[in-house]
Design a protein around this motif. Structure first.
Motif, mmCIF file in Angstrom:
data_model
loop_
_atom_site.group_PDB
_atom_site.id
_atom_site.type_symbol
_atom_site.label_atom_id
_atom_site.label_comp_id
_atom_site.label_asym_id
_atom_site.label_seq_id
_atom_site.Cartn_x
_atom_site.Cartn_y
_atom_site.Cartn_z
ATOM 1 N N VAL A 113 1.962 -0.995 5.651
ATOM 2 C CA VAL A 113 0.937 -1.353 4.667
ATOM 3 C C VAL A 113 -0.272 -0.428 4.794
ATOM 4 C CG1 VAL A 113 -0.682 -3.145 3.945
ATOM 5 C CG2 VAL A 113 1.665 -3.765 4.532
ATOM 6 N N VAL A 114 -0.697 -0.166 6.009
ATOM 7 C CA VAL A 114 -1.855 0.706 6.240
ATOM 8 C C VAL A 114 -1.561 2.123 5.755
ATOM 9 C CG1 VAL A 114 -3.297 1.774 8.011
ATOM 10 C CG2 VAL A 114 -2.750 -0.662 8.156
ATOM 11 N N LEU A 115 -0.398 2.643 6.094
ATOM 12 C CA LEU A 115 -0.037 4.007 5.691
ATOM 13 C C LEU A 115 0.068 4.125 4.171
ATOM 14 C CD1 LEU A 115 2.651 4.901 8.393
ATOM 15 C CD2 LEU A 115 0.330 5.790 8.207
ATOM 16 N N LEU A 116 0.672 3.129 3.532
ATOM 17 C CA LEU A 116 0.743 3.136 2.071
ATOM 18 C C LEU A 116 -0.649 3.069 1.458
ATOM 19 C CD1 LEU A 116 3.774 0.779 1.264
ATOM 20 C CD2 LEU A 116 3.602 3.219 0.755
ATOM 21 N N GLY A 117 -1.503 2.233 2.030
ATOM 22 C CA GLY A 117 -2.866 2.110 1.526
ATOM 23 C C GLY A 117 -3.642 3.409 1.640
ATOM 24 N N VAL A 118 -3.491 4.088 2.765
ATOM 25 C CA VAL A 118 -4.205 5.353 2.981
ATOM 26 C C VAL A 118 -3.707 6.425 2.016
ATOM 27 C CG1 VAL A 118 -4.574 7.240 4.624
ATOM 28 C CG2 VAL A 118 -4.765 4.874 5.392
ATOM 29 N N THR A 119 -2.376 6.537 1.867
ATOM 30 C CA THR A 119 -1.837 7.568 0.976
ATOM 31 C C THR A 119 -2.172 7.294 -0.490
ATOM 32 O OG1 THR A 119 0.278 6.367 0.904
ATOM 33 C CG2 THR A 119 0.066 8.165 2.502
ATOM 34 N N GLU A 120 -2.287 6.009 -0.862
ATOM 35 C CA GLU A 120 -2.651 5.673 -2.234
ATOM 36 C C GLU A 120 -4.148 5.865 -2.487
ATOM 37 O OE1 GLU A 120 -1.189 4.681 -5.065
ATOM 38 O OE2 GLU A 120 0.826 4.940 -4.263
ATOM 39 N N LEU A 169 5.181 0.358 -11.503
ATOM 40 C CA LEU A 169 5.825 0.805 -10.267
ATOM 41 C C LEU A 169 6.885 -0.195 -9.810
ATOM 42 C CD1 LEU A 169 2.734 2.211 -8.330
ATOM 43 C CD2 LEU A 169 4.676 3.519 -9.211
ATOM 44 N N ALA A 170 6.600 -1.477 -9.985
ATOM 45 C CA ALA A 170 7.586 -2.508 -9.645
ATOM 46 C C ALA A 170 8.829 -2.376 -10.524
ATOM 47 C CB ALA A 170 6.964 -3.897 -9.796
ATOM 48 N N ILE A 171 8.619 -2.129 -11.820
ATOM 49 C CA ILE A 171 9.743 -1.934 -12.738
ATOM 50 C C ILE A 171 10.549 -0.699 -12.353
ATOM 51 C CG2 ILE A 171 10.371 -1.403 -15.125
ATOM 52 C CD1 ILE A 171 7.954 -3.051 -16.007
ATOM 53 N N VAL A 221 -0.291 -3.297 -2.537
ATOM 54 C CA VAL A 221 -1.122 -2.181 -2.068
ATOM 55 C C VAL A 221 -1.715 -1.419 -3.246
ATOM 56 C CG1 VAL A 221 -1.054 0.059 -0.911
ATOM 57 C CG2 VAL A 221 0.037 -1.909 0.152
ATOM 58 N N VAL A 222 -0.873 -1.127 -4.245
ATOM 59 C CA VAL A 222 -1.360 -0.407 -5.434
ATOM 60 C C VAL A 222 -2.405 -1.238 -6.173
ATOM 61 C CG1 VAL A 222 -0.694 0.566 -7.668
ATOM 62 C CG2 VAL A 222 0.767 0.899 -5.672
ATOM 63 N N LEU A 223 -2.186 -2.542 -6.273
ATOM 64 C CA LEU A 223 -3.158 -3.432 -6.912
ATOM 65 C C LEU A 223 -4.492 -3.400 -6.171
ATOM 66 C CD1 LEU A 223 -3.786 -5.681 -9.015
ATOM 67 C CD2 LEU A 223 -2.942 -7.322 -7.320
ATOM 68 N N ALA A 224 -4.443 -3.472 -4.838
ATOM 69 C CA ALA A 224 -5.671 -3.454 -4.035
ATOM 70 C C ALA A 224 -6.415 -2.137 -4.180
ATOM 71 C CB ALA A 224 -5.322 -3.712 -2.567
ATOM 72 N N VAL A 225 -5.688 -1.030 -4.196
ATOM 73 C CA VAL A 225 -6.321 0.287 -4.341
ATOM 74 C C VAL A 225 -6.979 0.423 -5.702
ATOM 75 C CG1 VAL A 225 -5.863 2.772 -4.505
ATOM 76 C CG2 VAL A 225 -4.826 1.429 -2.665
ATOM 77 N N LEU A 260 -9.319 -3.426 -16.172
ATOM 78 C CA LEU A 260 -8.380 -4.499 -15.857
ATOM 79 C C LEU A 260 -6.961 -4.164 -16.299
ATOM 80 C CD1 LEU A 260 -7.863 -7.347 -14.787
ATOM 81 C CD2 LEU A 260 -8.468 -8.224 -17.059
ATOM 82 N N ARG A 261 -6.808 -3.567 -17.481
ATOM 83 C CA ARG A 261 -5.457 -3.266 -17.968
ATOM 84 C C ARG A 261 -4.765 -2.237 -17.070
ATOM 85 N NH1 ARG A 261 -8.875 -0.908 -21.795
ATOM 86 N NH2 ARG A 261 -8.769 1.378 -21.911
ATOM 87 N N SER A 262 -5.535 -1.292 -16.504
ATOM 88 C CA SER A 262 -4.959 -0.315 -15.577
ATOM 89 C C SER A 262 -4.656 -0.957 -14.230
ATOM 90 C CB SER A 262 -5.917 0.866 -15.381
ATOM 91 O OG SER A 262 -6.134 1.542 -16.604
ATOM 92 N N ILE A 263 -5.538 -1.866 -13.789
ATOM 93 C CA ILE A 263 -5.333 -2.561 -12.517
ATOM 94 C C ILE A 263 -4.011 -3.324 -12.527
ATOM 95 C CG2 ILE A 263 -6.197 -4.448 -11.065
ATOM 96 C CD1 ILE A 263 -9.019 -3.568 -11.777
ATOM 97 N N LEU A 264 -3.674 -3.923 -13.667
ATOM 98 C CA LEU A 264 -2.442 -4.703 -13.774
ATOM 99 C C LEU A 264 -1.244 -3.831 -14.137
ATOM 100 C CD1 LEU A 264 -3.805 -7.836 -15.676
ATOM 101 C CD2 LEU A 264 -3.371 -7.596 -13.221
ATOM 102 N N PHE A 265 -1.465 -2.805 -14.965
ATOM 103 C CA PHE A 265 -0.359 -1.977 -15.441
ATOM 104 C C PHE A 265 0.231 -1.114 -14.338
ATOM 105 C CE2 PHE A 265 1.102 2.133 -17.070
ATOM 106 C CZ PHE A 265 2.132 1.731 -17.909
ATOM 107 N N ASN A 266 -0.613 -0.493 -13.520
ATOM 108 C CA ASN A 266 -0.127 0.452 -12.510
ATOM 109 C C ASN A 266 0.853 -0.175 -11.523
ATOM 110 O OD1 ASN A 266 -1.503 2.632 -13.603
ATOM 111 N ND2 ASN A 266 -3.347 2.253 -12.406
#
Length: 211
Positions: A46-53, A112-114, A90-94, A102-108
């Motif tokens: 989780v930390v590594l993904l968060g840092v790279t994002e 990626l999940a899809i 992680v992507v949502l938090a970043v 808001l639309r980008s916060i939810l869309f991104n």
């Protein structure tokens, strides 16, 4: 009128992707079987993904992240459901930390999940596997990884390109070429996995000779 129509179409498409992505995230969350034995390793991922994002590095005229090898290893270790939940969160938090709309916060995270879900399903069915696992064959492991990598970026970039094409703002070939940093991530991911499999192969040969 055409401007308004394109704006409505782009928002409708983003909303549809967001709904589908949230549905996949929710199903993955509810279908989590058991928590991993070592929470420390999961926290490290989780930390590594968060840092790279959060800290993409500059490449050409844009920025890119090198996190796909982490995602793929998580798929091998934890499976699809937990990987989708962790990566999307992680992507949502970043995106929240970057204070995006808001639309980008939810869309991104949704797209990626899809992308992750569709790619996993296609690769598993194509290679006639029950689930994605470590392969004892070096060649089979590399082919599986490369197939997953290429499909993931095709689907992911296609979803983003459709949004950019539907928007009223012009999306020219020059704008599309600015997405080239993604190709750098793809090439580096290929080099990383090729190096890893080559190293594994050489180690197995050494072990065999010693025995």
């Amino acid at each position: 009128m055409q401007y308004q129509q394109r704006e409505i179409m782009s928002k409708l498409f983003m909303s549809s992707i967001t709904i589908v992505g949230i549905t996949i995230f929710s199903l993955s969350l509810f279908n989590l079987s058991t928590m991993p034995n070592s929470l420390l390793i999961l926290i490290l991922f989780v930390v590594l993904l968060g840092v790279t994002e959060y800290y993409p590095f500059p490449a050409w005229k844009g920025y890119t992240t090198i996190n796909f090898p982490l995602i793929y290893v998580m798929l091998l270790i934890y499976g699809l459901n937990l990987t989708i939940v962790v990566y999307s969160s992680v992507v949502l938090a970043v995106n929240l930390l970057h204070e995006r709309p808001l639309r980008s916060i939810l869309f991104n995270p949704a797209q990626l999940a899809i992308s992750l879900y569709l790619t996993y399903s296609i690769v598993v069915n194509s290679f006639a596997m029950h689930e994605l696992t470590f392969s004892t064959s070096i060649l089979n492991g590399i082919l599986t990884y490369l197939s997953f990598l290429l499909l993931f970026y095709i689907i992911n970039n296609l979803l983003v390109d459709i949004v950019l094409w539907l928007r009223p703002q012009p999306y020219s070939f020059v704008n599309w070429k600015r997405k080239r940093p993604r190709s750098l991530e793809l090439m580096m991911s290929v080099k990383i996995v090729t190096f890893n499999y080559t190293t594994m192969d050489s180690q197995s040969q050494v072990n065999f000779q010693v025995m």
